[in-house]
Design a protein around this motif. Structure first.
Motif, PDB file in Angstrom:
ATOM      1  N   ALA A  68       1.122  -0.976   0.244  1.00  0.00           N
ATOM      2  CA  ALA A  68      -0.143  -0.068  -0.077  1.00  0.00           C
ATOM      3  C   ALA A  68       0.917   1.110   0.062  1.00  0.00           C
ATOM      4  N   ALA A  97      -1.738  -0.396  -8.557  1.00  0.00           N
ATOM      5  CA  ALA A  97      -2.033   0.268  -7.682  1.00  0.00           C
ATOM      6  C   ALA A  97      -3.037   0.817  -7.478  1.00  0.00           C
ATOM      7  N   SER A 112      -7.484   0.827  -6.457  1.00  0.00           N
ATOM      8  CA  SER A 112      -6.984   2.129  -5.192  1.00  0.00           C
ATOM      9  C   SER A 112      -8.288   3.011  -5.617  1.00  0.00           C
ATOM     10  N   CYS A 133      -5.111   8.042  -3.055  1.00  0.00           N
ATOM     11  CA  CYS A 133      -3.668   8.178  -2.344  1.00  0.00           C
ATOM     12  C   CYS A 133      -4.476   8.736  -1.616  1.00  0.00           C
ATOM     13  N   VAL A 187      -5.803   1.073   5.805  1.00  0.00           N
ATOM     14  CA  VAL A 187      -5.154   0.532   3.685  1.00  0.00           C
ATOM     15  C   VAL A 187      -5.468  -1.347   4.008  1.00  0.00           C
ATOM     16  N   LYS A 188      -5.202  -1.835   5.096  1.00  0.00           N
ATOM     17  CA  LYS A 188      -5.489  -3.196   5.495  1.00  0.00           C
ATOM     18  C   LYS A 188      -6.508  -3.324   5.537  1.00  0.00           C
ATOM     19  N   TYR A 202      -8.200  -0.807   0.723  1.00  0.00           N
ATOM     20  CA  TYR A 202      -6.951  -0.250  -0.284  1.00  0.00           C
ATOM     21  C   TYR A 202      -7.006   0.740  -1.092  1.00  0.00           C
ATOM     22  N   VAL A 229      -3.495   3.800  -1.941  1.00  0.00           N
ATOM     23  CA  VAL A 229      -2.058   4.059  -2.095  1.00  0.00           C
ATOM     24  C   VAL A 229      -1.657   5.085  -0.741  1.00  0.00           C
TER      25      VAL A 229
END
Length: 289
Positions: free
Chosen positions: A24, A37, A41, A45, A76-77, A80, A82
């Motif tokens: 992440a 990513a 996502s 961000c 973010v676990k 998700y 970045v």
């Protein structure tokens, strides 16, 4: 023998799959995974903003930075996005008299934040979520965001501002040991959070070695002056960090992570903000035609 070989193969490939899980953190991604990513996502961000300043005599200088870093990493676990690397360029002029404070000029932090958002967007993100860990930043962040309307941008900035519900607040106050009115900076609440996230960095035996009481050295009703914080808390310490507990820290962080995850899901699914921004700038541009 075949069964052992099969078991070894399963373990080997499961280990490889785990090692290749999409990171992440921006700085932990490899360039060839960046497009993946972006997709995973929803082009979102997270920009966690901390600060470097004294946090009483017991908590690390990077408390705010560590807080948002851990907060984002856990969120973010579950959902998700970045996460931009460590960013500690905010407003902290009120702590320049204390060792370890990193305070850049106002013009620099402004331009750096805008350039950072522009560069995040240049890399493909159209949603930037500011996760702030420092109490002296919100006014700066809000004014910065309003100023984004001065020119067209191809990205939207969201400032996460948590609101605690009554159930959480009632339980928090039951667990809280010090005066909540004076628990502001490096006090029981903030110390408990760091005590849970990073107990290895805490120096709790020093927490009561300085006063975190309001000194009430300035009384100007209905008047604001930038020296107000120093007048009240010359030690740059507000509260009683010695009364912090791991239990209060866990209760607080579990709630803040869950709340942010909920907001992050809504932001990732949002299609209206960018649409309205475009509509707004189209109308602005039409005035010049």
């Amino acid at each position: 023998m075949k069964s052992y070989l099969l078991l070894f193969t399963v373990i080997l490939f499961s280990g490889v799959a785990g090692a290749q899980q999409l990171p992440a953190r921006w700085d932990e991604l490899v360039a060839s995974d960046f497009s993946q990513a972006l997709q995973k996502s929803s082009k979102t961000c997270i920009l966690p903003i901390g600060i470097l300043e004294k946090h009483g005599p017991h908590s690390p200088i990077g408390t705010d930075l560590i807080h948002v870093r851990e907060w984002a990493a856990r969120a973010v676990k579950a959902e998700y996005a970045v996460v931009f690397p460590d960013y500690f360029y905010g407003q902290i002029n009120e702590a320049r008299h204390q060792p370890g404070t990193f305070a850049l000029p106002s013009k620099v932090i402004w331009e750096l934040l805008e350039a950072t958002c522009d560069e995040i967007a240049r890399n493909g993100f159209d949603k930037i979520v500011i996760l702030n860990g420092h109490g002296g930043n919100p006014e700066f962040i809000r004014f910065f965001m309003q100023s984004l309307l001065n020119k067209r941008h191809n990205y939207a900035v969201y400032f996460y501002q948590p609101q605690n519900d009554k159930e959480f607040t009632d339980q928090y106050l039951k667990m809280h040991q010090s005066d909540p009115q004076n628990d502001q900076h490096a006090g029981e609440g903030e110390t408990s959070t760091l005590l849970y996230y990073r107990p290895d960095l805490m120096r709790m035996d020093r927490a009561a070695s300085q006063s975190g009481a309001n000194q009430h050295r300035l009384n100007l009703p209905n008047v604001y002056t930038p020296i107000w914080w120093y007048a009240a808390y010359p030690n740059h310490y507000a509260g009683e960090g010695a009364k912090a507990s791991n239990q209060l820290g866990k209760f607080t962080t579990d709630h803040e992570i869950a709340s942010f995850v909920s907001a992050l899901k809504a932001i990732k699914a949002d299609t209206v903000t960018l649409q309205l921004q475009k509509e707004y700038f189209d109308k602005v541009d039409s005035l010049n035609k």
